[in-house]
Design a protein around this motif. Structure first.
Motif, PDB file in Angstrom:
ATOM      1  N   MET A 124       0.822  -1.210   0.000  1.00 22.20           N
ATOM      2  CA  MET A 124       0.000   0.000   0.000  1.00 22.20           C
ATOM      3  C   MET A 124       0.858   1.263   0.000  1.00 22.20           C
ATOM      4  N   LEU A 125       1.941   1.233   0.738  1.00 24.86           N
ATOM      5  CA  LEU A 125       2.838   2.390   0.799  1.00 24.86           C
ATOM      6  C   LEU A 125       3.495   2.680  -0.544  1.00 24.86           C
ATOM      7  N   THR A 126       3.849   1.625  -1.253  1.00 25.18           N
ATOM      8  CA  THR A 126       4.718   1.787  -2.425  1.00 25.18           C
ATOM      9  C   THR A 126       4.018   1.580  -3.770  1.00 25.18           C
ATOM     10  N   GLY A 127       2.812   1.050  -3.749  1.00 23.71           N
ATOM     11  CA  GLY A 127       2.144   0.763  -5.016  1.00 23.71           C
ATOM     12  C   GLY A 127       2.822  -0.356  -5.776  1.00 23.71           C
ATOM     13  N   THR A 128       3.461  -1.262  -5.061  1.00 21.45           N
ATOM     14  CA  THR A 128       4.124  -2.404  -5.686  1.00 21.45           C
ATOM     15  C   THR A 128       3.553  -3.693  -5.120  1.00 21.45           C
ATOM     16  N   THR A 129       3.824  -4.793  -5.801  1.00 17.20           N
ATOM     17  CA  THR A 129       3.461  -6.108  -5.279  1.00 17.20           C
ATOM     18  C   THR A 129       4.617  -7.065  -5.522  1.00 17.20           C
ATOM     19  N   SER A 130       4.670  -8.124  -4.743  1.00 17.43           N
ATOM     20  CA  SER A 130       5.656  -9.180  -4.962  1.00 17.43           C
ATOM     21  C   SER A 130       5.218 -10.008  -6.154  1.00 17.43           C
ATOM     22  N   GLY A 131       6.128 -10.819  -6.681  1.00 17.05           N
ATOM     23  CA  GLY A 131       5.764 -11.663  -7.812  1.00 17.05           C
ATOM     24  C   GLY A 131       6.989 -12.117  -8.582  1.00 17.05           C
ATOM     25  N   ARG A 146       9.549   1.220  -4.793  1.00 16.12           N
ATOM     26  CA  ARG A 146       9.830   0.586  -3.507  1.00 16.12           C
ATOM     27  C   ARG A 146      10.711   1.455  -2.609  1.00 16.12           C
ATOM     28  N   ASN A 147      11.360   2.440  -3.192  1.00 17.24           N
ATOM     29  CA  ASN A 147      12.212   3.329  -2.398  1.00 17.24           C
ATOM     30  C   ASN A 147      11.477   4.574  -1.898  1.00 17.24           C
ATOM     31  N   ILE A 148      10.164   4.631  -2.088  1.00 21.03           N
ATOM     32  CA  ILE A 148       9.426   5.833  -1.708  1.00 21.03           C
ATOM     33  C   ILE A 148       9.467   6.079  -0.193  1.00 21.03           C
ATOM     34  N   VAL A 149       9.493   5.013   0.602  1.00 21.62           N
ATOM     35  CA  VAL A 149       9.549   5.185   2.055  1.00 21.62           C
ATOM     36  C   VAL A 149      10.916   5.728   2.459  1.00 21.62           C
ATOM     37  N   ASN A 150      11.966   5.245   1.817  1.00 23.46           N
ATOM     38  CA  ASN A 150      13.299   5.809   2.036  1.00 23.46           C
ATOM     39  C   ASN A 150      13.306   7.305   1.736  1.00 23.46           C
ATOM     40  N   GLN A 168      12.663  -2.998   2.128  1.00 21.56           N
ATOM     41  CA  GLN A 168      12.402  -4.429   1.987  1.00 21.56           C
ATOM     42  C   GLN A 168      11.244  -4.879   2.871  1.00 21.56           C
ATOM     43  N   LYS A 169      10.524  -5.879   2.394  1.00 22.27           N
ATOM     44  CA  LYS A 169       9.517  -6.522   3.226  1.00 22.27           C
ATOM     45  C   LYS A 169      10.215  -7.399   4.273  1.00 22.27           C
ATOM     46  N   THR A 170       9.462  -7.794   5.284  1.00 21.99           N
ATOM     47  CA  THR A 170       9.975  -8.759   6.255  1.00 21.99           C
ATOM     48  C   THR A 170       9.419 -10.130   5.883  1.00 21.99           C
ATOM     49  N   TRP A 171      10.197 -11.165   6.147  1.00 23.02           N
ATOM     50  CA  TRP A 171       9.846 -12.494   5.654  1.00 23.02           C
ATOM     51  C   TRP A 171       9.898 -13.552   6.743  1.00 23.02           C
ATOM     52  N   CYS A 172       9.164 -14.641   6.497  1.00 19.45           N
ATOM     53  CA  CYS A 172       9.285 -15.829   7.345  1.00 19.45           C
ATOM     54  C   CYS A 172      10.346 -16.758   6.758  1.00 19.45           C
ATOM     55  N   PRO A 175      12.707 -13.994   0.648  1.00 17.89           N
ATOM     56  CA  PRO A 175      12.130 -13.433  -0.577  1.00 17.89           C
ATOM     57  C   PRO A 175      12.325 -14.337  -1.800  1.00 17.89           C
ATOM     58  N   TYR A 176      11.405 -14.218  -2.751  1.00 19.18           N
ATOM     59  CA  TYR A 176      11.482 -14.954  -4.011  1.00 19.18           C
ATOM     60  C   TYR A 176      11.156 -14.003  -5.158  1.00 19.18           C
ATOM     61  N   GLY A 177      11.551 -14.398  -6.380  1.00 11.87           N
ATOM     62  CA  GLY A 177      11.215 -13.626  -7.570  1.00 11.87           C
ATOM     63  C   GLY A 177      11.819 -12.232  -7.539  1.00 11.87           C
ATOM     64  N   ARG A 178      11.005 -11.232  -7.859  1.00  8.67           N
ATOM     65  CA  ARG A 178      11.498  -9.853  -7.933  1.00  8.67           C
ATOM     66  C   ARG A 178      12.016  -9.368  -6.570  1.00  8.67           C
ATOM     67  N   GLU A 179      11.445  -9.905  -5.495  1.00  8.40           N
ATOM     68  CA  GLU A 179      11.902  -9.502  -4.160  1.00  8.40           C
ATOM     69  C   GLU A 179      13.339  -9.965  -3.915  1.00  8.40           C
ATOM     70  N   ARG A 180      13.659 -11.174  -4.362  1.00  9.30           N
ATOM     71  CA  ARG A 180      15.030 -11.685  -4.182  1.00  9.30           C
ATOM     72  C   ARG A 180      16.010 -10.904  -5.047  1.00  9.30           C
TER      73      ARG A 180
END
Length: 311
Positions: A124-131, A146-150, A168-172, A175-180
């Motif tokens: 919501m903050l960045t207008g991006t999604t993982s994938g 994704r750098n808008i919060v910075n 970066q998101k926080t993960w369990c 990250p995979y795909g574009r996040e990695r």
């Protein structure tokens, strides 16, 4: 200029606590501990419900102590405090529309430290999604978003935020795909914070000047932790046991946000104790052995309670 000034009394007390901690826990190397401690002398300018304007609040330079307070460290879930402030800022500016589902995600991000909830907040903050991985221009656009919060936090021109990274998101599991790909081959684009940076952000929230007085009070409500043993026993992931709250007497009042992975154990807390001055304490510890140790942060917390009695 940093938001707190160093003080001989706090330097002496804080340094003794750092040395006592290293002596008590030999696995904790000198470069695996960072501490920032802020003491609120009368007239106390925090937790007033936002009685001071932003300009008046920042005129008060509080006393503080830090040891390795400017050292960049992977913050784990402590970064969620920054996303919390940012999401309230976006809402206040009309950049996103509040909803029941967003409210649920904000609450679960802080109260339960949910990584899934945080994922929605970051989207919501960045207008991006993982994938899946992106290439060329689309990935460049995605990274910029994704750098808008910075960019928002850099626009505050706080000295303590100059070296941080919070994109970066926080993960369990990770990250995979574009996040990695965004994280970097050597994870060089990881989230990075300092205890001084976290302390200043928390200072602004409890001071009632983060976004607005109303927003700050809402954030404080999400951060308040129960010290009731029965409630803690019901929730093994309570962000108190094994953290700074674990070293407090039951008559303390605690607002905090913890962070834990297999390699770090952190906490950021604002604490009020009867008949003592309120204080803010941020502690980062690193190392696999230390992250598993549930006694380090409570030990440190106990030491600071005793130090407060000596002021």
């Amino acid at each position: 200029m940093t938001f707190f000034h160093k003080n001989e009394q706090l330097e002496t007390l804080g340094s003794k606590i750092v040395e006592a901690t290293k002596a008590e826990f030999p696995t904790l190397a000198a470069n695996q501990l960072a501490v920032t401690w802020i003491v609120y002398d009368p007239p106390v300018v925090v937790n007033t419900g936002g009685a001071l304007s932003v300009q008046e609040f920042w005129k008060y330079q509080v006393r503080g102590f830090s040891d390795r307070g400017d050292e960049r460290t992977y913050p784990a879930s402590v970064v969620k405090l920054f996303y919390l402030v940012a999401i309230y800022e976006w809402i206040a500016k009309g950049m996103i529309t509040p909803s029941t589902e967003l409210d649920r995600a904000i609450r679960d991000t802080i109260v339960h430290s949910s990584n899934d909830a945080t994922s929605l907040v970051v989207d919501m903050l960045t207008g991006t999604t993982s994938g899946p991985e992106l290439s060329g221009g689309p990935f460049e656009t995605w990274q910029k978003q994704r750098n808008i919060v910075n960019r928002y936090f850099q626009s505050l021109y706080w000295e303590e935020l100059q070296t941080i990274n919070i994109n970066q998101k926080t993960w369990c599991d990770g990250p995979y795909g574009r996040e990695r790909a965004f994280l970097g081959e050597l994870m060089e684009n990881r989230n990075m914070l300092t205890t001084n940076a976290v302390a200043r952000l928390l200072h602004s929230i409890i001071g009632g000047v983060a976004v607005s007085s109303k927003a700050s009070q809402a954030m404080m409500a999400l951060m308040q932790r129960s010290l009731d043993p029965a409630e803690l026993a019901e929730d093994p992931e309570n962000q108190v046991t094994g953290f700074l709250g674990g070293g407090l007497p039951q008559n303390a009042t605690l607002w905090s946000k913890a962070g834990l992975t297999t390699t770090v154990r952190h906490d950021a807390a604002y604490i009020e104790l009867p008949n003592l001055q309120p204080y803010l304490l941020v502690v980062f510890t690193e190392g696999k052995a230390n992250s598993k140790n549930e006694t380090i942060l409570p030990f440190i917390s106990q030491q600071f309670v005793e130090a407060m009695k000596n002021l």
